[in-house]
Design a protein around this motif. Structure first.
Motif, short mmCIF file in Angstrom:
data_model
loop_
_atom_site.label_atom_id
_atom_site.label_comp_id
_atom_site.label_asym_id
_atom_site.label_seq_id
_atom_site.Cartn_x
_atom_site.Cartn_y
_atom_site.Cartn_z
N CYS A 54 -7.84 9.57 -10.10
CA CYS A 54 -6.77 9.95 -11.04
C CYS A 54 -7.27 10.98 -12.04
O CYS A 54 -7.23 10.77 -13.25
CB CYS A 54 -6.25 8.73 -11.79
SG CYS A 54 -5.42 7.51 -10.79
N MET A 98 -0.97 12.22 -11.32
CA MET A 98 -1.32 11.30 -12.41
C MET A 98 -1.81 12.05 -13.66
O MET A 98 -2.15 11.41 -14.65
CB MET A 98 -2.41 10.34 -11.95
CG MET A 98 -2.02 9.45 -10.82
SD MET A 98 -0.75 8.29 -11.33
CE MET A 98 -0.43 7.48 -9.79
N GLU A 99 -1.83 13.36 -13.59
CA GLU A 99 -2.32 14.14 -14.73
C GLU A 99 -1.48 13.86 -15.97
O GLU A 99 -0.26 13.86 -15.93
CB GLU A 99 -2.28 15.63 -14.39
CG GLU A 99 -3.04 16.46 -15.38
CD GLU A 99 -3.23 17.90 -14.91
OE1 GLU A 99 -3.38 18.76 -15.78
OE2 GLU A 99 -3.23 18.13 -13.69
N GLN A 118 -10.45 5.72 -11.46
CA GLN A 118 -10.61 6.80 -12.45
C GLN A 118 -10.94 8.13 -11.78
O GLN A 118 -10.38 9.16 -12.14
CB GLN A 118 -11.69 6.42 -13.47
CG GLN A 118 -11.26 5.34 -14.41
CD GLN A 118 -12.34 4.94 -15.40
OE1 GLN A 118 -13.49 5.38 -15.31
NE2 GLN A 118 -11.99 4.09 -16.34
N LYS A 149 -1.14 11.07 -17.47
CA LYS A 149 -0.67 9.68 -17.52
C LYS A 149 -1.77 8.78 -18.07
O LYS A 149 -2.95 9.06 -17.91
CB LYS A 149 -0.30 9.17 -16.12
CG LYS A 149 0.65 10.05 -15.34
CD LYS A 149 2.03 9.97 -15.87
CE LYS A 149 2.97 10.79 -14.98
NZ LYS A 149 4.23 11.03 -15.65
N ILE A 166 -2.15 7.09 -5.09
CA ILE A 166 -2.68 7.99 -6.11
C ILE A 166 -2.66 9.44 -5.59
O ILE A 166 -2.27 10.36 -6.32
CB ILE A 166 -4.11 7.56 -6.52
CG1 ILE A 166 -4.05 6.22 -7.26
CG2 ILE A 166 -4.77 8.63 -7.39
CD1 ILE A 166 -5.40 5.55 -7.47
N SER A 188 -6.16 12.02 -16.01
CA SER A 188 -5.50 10.88 -16.65
C SER A 188 -6.38 10.32 -17.76
O SER A 188 -7.58 10.56 -17.79
CB SER A 188 -5.25 9.76 -15.62
OG SER A 188 -4.45 10.21 -14.57
N VAL A 209 -3.46 5.49 -17.27
CA VAL A 209 -3.61 4.62 -16.11
C VAL A 209 -4.35 3.35 -16.53
O VAL A 209 -5.39 3.42 -17.19
CB VAL A 209 -4.34 5.35 -14.96
CG1 VAL A 209 -4.62 4.41 -13.81
CG2 VAL A 209 -3.53 6.56 -14.50
#
Length: 162
Positions: free
Chosen positions: A131, A104-105, A128, A107, A99, A134, A109
């Motif tokens: 990420c 991961m912005e 969470q 996205k 991660i 996300s 997840v």
């Protein structure tokens, strides 16, 4: 379903004993997504007690081990399933490294967690938190390999998640 989302789904997972791998493979079968195994450069001890001892130290300090490789085209994926065993009530350190090394912005997840009786504990919340930026679908927790062949459970969860 698989034909419509094949190029936009990534299934990234770390598996110590094979349980998380089997779930990742079933998610791949049902979504047509690309599978990516998260591998630390230094493997964890094969002795259960030695592995637990190392995991306790690493999880307690939020250690991020070096990884063998990364996903070079992470920006190509809209949806990322992230699989981990529950180690010390959180994700395995290689997953935290994964991660941290990938943006991961923006996205979606979708966490999945395998465990030996501890449930998801903080795994979903910790993923969470790691990420940021996300969106998330509800995680699923699977006890050992009891759901390994339960395609219906996974199919219903995937349908709700995607």
């Amino acid at each position: 379903m698989a034909n419509n989302i094949k190029s936009k789904v990534l299934i990234a997972y770390y598996s110590y004993s094979g349980n998380t791998r089997s779930i990742a493979e079933e998610i791949k079968n049902q979504t047509g997504g690309k599978i990516f195994e998260i591998l630390p450069t230094e493997a964890y001890p094969t002795s259960y007690n030695a592995c637990v001892s190392k995991a306790r130290k690493e999880c307690g300090s939020k250690f991020k081990p070096e990884l063998v490789n990364i996903v070079p085209d992470i920006e190509d994926y809209d949806t990322i399933f992230i699989g981990t065993p529950n180690w010390c009530s959180t994700m395995a350190p290689p997953v935290l490294s994964f991660i941290a090394k990938h943006n991961m912005e923006g996205k979606k997840v979708i966490p999945f967690v395998t465990h030996g009786g501890g449930g998801m504990a903080r795994c979903e919340a910790d993923i969470q938190k790691a990420c940021s930026g996300s969106t998330f679908a509800k995680a699923i927790g699977l006890y050992n390999n009891s759901n390994r062949n339960n395609e219906t459970t996974l199919s219903e969860w995937i349908a709700q998640s995607i």
